[in-house]
Structures are given as C-alpha cells and as structure tokens.
Design a protein around this motif. Structure first.
Motif, PDB file in Angstrom:
ATOM      1  N   VAL A   1       0.799  73.095 139.855  1.00 18.25           N
ATOM      2  CA  VAL A   1       0.416  72.036 140.805  1.00 18.25           C
ATOM      3  C   VAL A   1       0.868  72.412 142.215  1.00 18.25           C
ATOM      4  O   VAL A   1       0.126  72.258 143.188  1.00 18.25           O
ATOM      5  CB  VAL A   1       1.024  70.687 140.391  1.00 18.25           C
ATOM      6  CG1 VAL A   1       0.679  69.605 141.408  1.00 18.25           C
ATOM      7  CG2 VAL A   1       0.530  70.278 138.998  1.00 18.25           C
ATOM      8  N   ILE A   2       2.093  72.924 142.327  1.00 18.34           N
ATOM      9  CA  ILE A   2       2.661  73.265 143.640  1.00 18.34           C
ATOM     10  C   ILE A   2       1.962  74.473 144.259  1.00 18.34           C
ATOM     11  O   ILE A   2       1.594  74.459 145.441  1.00 18.34           O
ATOM     12  CB  ILE A   2       4.179  73.534 143.510  1.00 18.34           C
ATOM     13  CG1 ILE A   2       4.908  72.252 143.111  1.00 18.34           C
ATOM     14  CG2 ILE A   2       4.755  74.082 144.824  1.00 18.34           C
ATOM     15  CD1 ILE A   2       6.341  72.466 142.644  1.00 18.34           C
ATOM     16  N   LEU A   3       1.749  75.527 143.442  1.00 16.77           N
ATOM     17  CA  LEU A   3       1.145  76.750 143.975  1.00 16.77           C
ATOM     18  C   LEU A   3      -0.364  76.624 144.180  1.00 16.77           C
ATOM     19  O   LEU A   3      -0.947  77.355 144.977  1.00 16.77           O
ATOM     20  CB  LEU A   3       1.415  77.926 143.020  1.00 16.77           C
ATOM     21  CG  LEU A   3       2.858  78.392 142.865  1.00 16.77           C
ATOM     22  CD1 LEU A   3       2.946  79.510 141.825  1.00 16.77           C
ATOM     23  CD2 LEU A   3       3.428  78.885 144.200  1.00 16.77           C
TER      24      LEU A   3
ATOM     25  N   ILE B   1       7.631  71.623 131.544  1.00 14.84           N
ATOM     26  CA  ILE B   1       7.308  70.708 132.656  1.00 14.84           C
ATOM     27  C   ILE B   1       7.347  71.467 133.975  1.00 14.84           C
ATOM     28  O   ILE B   1       6.456  71.341 134.828  1.00 14.84           O
ATOM     29  CB  ILE B   1       8.304  69.526 132.694  1.00 14.84           C
ATOM     30  CG1 ILE B   1       8.066  68.581 131.519  1.00 14.84           C
ATOM     31  CG2 ILE B   1       8.195  68.759 134.007  1.00 14.84           C
ATOM     32  CD1 ILE B   1       6.839  67.716 131.651  1.00 14.84           C
ATOM     33  N   GLY B   2       8.387  72.267 134.150  1.00 12.56           N
ATOM     34  CA  GLY B   2       8.519  73.057 135.376  1.00 12.56           C
ATOM     35  C   GLY B   2       7.387  74.054 135.536  1.00 12.56           C
ATOM     36  O   GLY B   2       6.882  74.267 136.644  1.00 12.56           O
ATOM     37  N   GLU B   3       6.971  74.648 134.412  1.00 14.05           N
ATOM     38  CA  GLU B   3       5.894  75.629 134.479  1.00 14.05           C
ATOM     39  C   GLU B   3       4.560  74.970 134.841  1.00 14.05           C
ATOM     40  O   GLU B   3       3.767  75.520 135.619  1.00 14.05           O
ATOM     41  CB  GLU B   3       5.802  76.372 133.143  1.00 14.05           C
ATOM     42  CG  GLU B   3       7.060  77.203 132.857  1.00 14.05           C
ATOM     43  CD  GLU B   3       7.029  77.859 131.499  1.00 14.05           C
ATOM     44  OE1 GLU B   3       6.424  77.288 130.567  1.00 14.05           O
ATOM     45  OE2 GLU B   3       7.614  78.940 131.358  1.00 14.05           O
ATOM     46  N   LEU B   4       4.309  73.804 134.266  1.00 20.31           N
ATOM     47  CA  LEU B   4       3.088  73.068 134.606  1.00 20.31           C
ATOM     48  C   LEU B   4       3.085  72.636 136.076  1.00 20.31           C
ATOM     49  O   LEU B   4       2.072  72.757 136.775  1.00 20.31           O
ATOM     50  CB  LEU B   4       2.941  71.846 133.703  1.00 20.31           C
ATOM     51  CG  LEU B   4       2.672  72.116 132.218  1.00 20.31           C
ATOM     52  CD1 LEU B   4       2.882  70.848 131.393  1.00 20.31           C
ATOM     53  CD2 LEU B   4       1.265  72.638 132.004  1.00 20.31           C
TER      54      LEU B   4
ATOM     55  N   ILE C   1      -3.041  75.434 133.969  1.00 22.66           N
ATOM     56  CA  ILE C   1      -3.354  74.023 133.738  1.00 22.66           C
ATOM     57  C   ILE C   1      -3.075  73.209 135.005  1.00 22.66           C
ATOM     58  O   ILE C   1      -3.882  72.383 135.428  1.00 22.66           O
ATOM     59  CB  ILE C   1      -2.542  73.473 132.543  1.00 22.66           C
ATOM     60  CG1 ILE C   1      -2.958  74.185 131.247  1.00 22.66           C
ATOM     61  CG2 ILE C   1      -2.717  71.958 132.403  1.00 22.66           C
ATOM     62  CD1 ILE C   1      -2.150  73.812 130.038  1.00 22.66           C
ATOM     63  N   GLY C   2      -1.923  73.468 135.637  1.00 17.57           N
ATOM     64  CA  GLY C   2      -1.578  72.771 136.877  1.00 17.57           C
ATOM     65  C   GLY C   2      -2.503  73.104 138.023  1.00 17.57           C
ATOM     66  O   GLY C   2      -2.714  72.287 138.926  1.00 17.57           O
ATOM     67  N   LEU C   3      -3.105  74.306 137.995  1.00 18.19           N
ATOM     68  CA  LEU C   3      -4.009  74.720 139.070  1.00 18.19           C
ATOM     69  C   LEU C   3      -5.274  73.868 139.134  1.00 18.19           C
ATOM     70  O   LEU C   3      -5.961  73.833 140.153  1.00 18.19           O
ATOM     71  CB  LEU C   3      -4.416  76.193 138.886  1.00 18.19           C
ATOM     72  CG  LEU C   3      -3.331  77.262 139.084  1.00 18.19           C
ATOM     73  CD1 LEU C   3      -3.894  78.641 138.775  1.00 18.19           C
ATOM     74  CD2 LEU C   3      -2.764  77.224 140.489  1.00 18.19           C
TER      75      LEU C   3
END
Length: 389
Positions: free
Chosen positions: A39-41, A32-35, A284-286
């Motif tokens: 999103v944050i970066l 979860i933190g890695e995903l 994925i978050g990007l």
C-alpha cells in the motif's frame, strides 16, 4: 526495464523485512506489514512500485511456492482425519457469502446476475495468508490448522467449479442444447482426471523418480527436482481449470512423506522468503486505489464487513457442527476470512465477462484487500483468546 525491476525488488525486499521486524516488535502478524508495504510503495501512497506484468509473475511464483511449502509442512494423515470438518467449513463458508453478499449487492441496485457473481467472488478463500499466520504462530500442524488448510483447498476447488458453471452458462446465451456430455466433461472430467493422475503418480512414479534424483551428482539435485515437480503440477492444475496453487499444494503434500523433506523445505524456504513470497504479499497491497473510496465508500464498508462476518461465522459454525471446540472453531473461522489472490482473479474474470464495471471493480478490489488485512489480526485474536492464561 531491468533496472526498474531490480529497483522495485530492492524496495520490496528491504521494505517487507523492515515492516516484518516492526510488526514483531509491536506484536502483530508480520504479513500485515508486508501487505501494508505494498500500500505504501504502490499507487495509493508513494507510487514507487507499479503492479507490472513482471511483478505479477514474481507474485504468482511466490504464492505457488508458499502453497508448496504449506503442503510440505502438512500431515497427510491429519488432513484425512479432518476431511469431514474441512468440507463442512468450506460449505458454510461458501453458502453464507453467496446469500448475504448477493442480497446486499442487489439492495445497491446491482442486477441479480451481477449480484450473484459478487457473492461468488467473496466465497473464495485465500489460504496463503492464513498459512503464513498459522505458521508464524506454530498452529499449522494442529487440528484447527489442518481443518483451515483442508477447508480452503476444498473451497478453492468448489469456487472454481461455480465460476466455471457461471461462465459456461453465460457463454451459452440461452442455448441450453449445448449442456450435454461435452459440457459436463469440460466442467468435471479433466479435474477428476487430474486427481486420478495425482493418485497414480504418488503410488507408482514418485518413489522411483526420487530414488533416481538421489543418484544424480549435481548441486541440490533433490531440491531442483522438487521445484520442477511443484511447477509441473501447478501447470497441470491450471490447465484443467483449477488454481495453480492446488497442484503445488498437493505435490508438496505427497513430498511431505519423504525422508529428505526437511532439507527440501529449508532450501525452498530460503529462495521463497527472500524474494518471491514478499513480492506476492506486496502485490496485493499494490492494487489499493484510494480514489475508489470517494464514490463507493458505502459499498466498500458494507462488502468488507459482510465478507469478514460471513466467513468468520460460517467457518465457526462449520467447526462447531463437526464437534470441534469453540476455540478451534473461532481460529478456523478467522482463518477463512482472507480473500487475497483467489478473489482478485475471479473479480478480474467478472470484469472480462462484462459483469463488473470499472468503478465497481476498484471498490471490490479495495474490499477484498481490506478483508485480507483484517484476517491476520482476527487469527491472532482467536489464537490468543483460546490460549490459557
């Protein structure tokens, strides 16, 4: 260019390790933190890391290595034992999203052809996320872990075939005369040959090849050849129209029976979890774009809920039909929820085929990523619910 890549890797590596530490401290899956690091970066918040072609290549290598390691850590006999539950879970997990998401899409005035394709997109399962969480909770080498892994692989193969049929039918543009032997061969023949070749390789070539590598005097020769096999079979499976992770998983599974597998697994884990796998999860978050929420908020919410429920219920029912208990079936259902890279690849294909416009594309990507974020939490809940107090 190089400096930008190195800076991005620094941010990703350091960010994911701190995020994983924080997740462990508060008791949620590290993935979860890695995903969320992505999103944050990424463009959604800070905009420090862009989803460039180089990042995509690192990410693809990461998911290939992750599935190779999943194969190395699996028990081939256990996967054979649970083949029937795996197939049933995959079947339910494909049929439910196809029916309910296609129907919901049509209610949003999306034409049936595009609506059915959306059902196909959300039928895909991303086993890579589930593998990571099951490994973290030491459940990968259990009945439910084996069924989840087997079902996700069957799911991937089936969805690839469905997408191939869909694309082929669209390309014919009403010319049904081209649906002959050549069409069937392109669709199934090369894939069948791949598995025949895999069987022959396992029985006649693998052992002599590994014996030869043991005689080579070079630093980490066995690990290097294992990596070469991993990448080689990833290329082959991609070449025959399947996902590259399928080839990586199966060659890892074959190597899992070898004596030196633990050393290979350790060495490749160090490489993978230091760089490539964190880049995959962050990538994925990007892809999250907050602008998609403005115009497509209702579609995103409906698709996310349906995508989660159809796989959760489908996987649960598949487990129960094949006599697995409630706890195991719930873990399997939760493990099938994640969409991740497979669904993202298919939605990109839909855009290229002209089935998905730019705005809807962003909305679907957001729904896929939200579903992927929910999956680790659902797996954690299912494991804790089934653990005796």
């Amino acid at each position: 260019m190089l400096m930008e890549l190195l800076l991005a890797l620094i941010l990703i590596i350091v960010g994911t390790k701190f995020a994983s530490h924080l997740c462990h401290r508060i008791g949620i899956p590290a993935v979860i933190g890695e995903l969320l690091t992505g999103v944050i970066l990424g463009p959604a918040l800070l905009g420090w890391v862009a989803h460039t072609d180089t990042i995509s290549i690192f990410a693809e290598v990461g998911v290939i290595l992750l599935m190779f390691l999943a194969g190395l850590e699996s028990d081939l006999e256990k996967l054979k034992k649970y083949l029937t539950p795996s197939v049933m879970v995959a079947l339910f997990g494909i049929v439910f999203p196809m029916i309910f998401i296609s129907g919901a899409a049509h209610l949003f005035d999306i034409p049936w052809k595009e609506a059915i394709f959306l059902g196909v997109i959300f039928s895909a399962t991303s086993v890579s996320i589930s593998v990571q969480v099951l490994k973290e909770y030491k459940r990968l080498d259990t009945a439910e872990g084996s069924v989840t892994l087997g079902a996700a692989v069957v799911d991937d193969i089936a969805v690839v075939l469905i997408v191939s049929i869909f694309s082929a039918v669209l390309s014919m543009d009403g010319n049904t005369s081209s649906m002959g032997v050549g069409f069937i061969w392109d669709l199934l023949g090369t894939k069948i040959l791949f598995f025949i070749g895999l069987y022959l390789f396992a029985n006649f070539i693998l052992d002599p090849l590994l014996s030869l590598t043991k005689k080579i005097v070079a630093v980490e020769a066995e690990t290097a050849f294992a990596l070469a096999l991993c990448f080689g079979f990833a290329i082959l499976s991609e070449h025959v129209g399947m996902s590259d992770v399928i080839g990586a998983f199966f060659i890892g599974l074959l190597l899992s029976r070898q004596e030196g597998k633990h050393e290979i697994e350790h060495n490749i884990s160090v490489i993978s979890y230091s760089v490539f796998i964190p880049v995959f999860f962050v990538s994925i978050g990007l892809d999250i774009e907050l602008s998609a929420f403005k115009e497509y908020a209702v579609i995103i919410i409906v698709f996310t809920l349906l995508a989660t429920l159809t796989k959760l219920i489908g996987g649960y029912l598949g487990g129960r039909v094949t006599k697995l208990d409630r706890s195991q079936s719930l873990i399997i259902g939760a493990g099938m929820v994640s969409r991740g890279e497979m669904a993202l690849i298919i939605v990109k294909m839909g855009e290229n085929l002209g089935l998905i416009n730019e705005g809807l594309y962003s909305a679907i990507v957001v729904a896929i990523i939200l579903t992927t974020l929910f999956s680790p939490l659902l797996i954690k809940y299912a494991i804790e619910k089934g653990t005796p107090a």
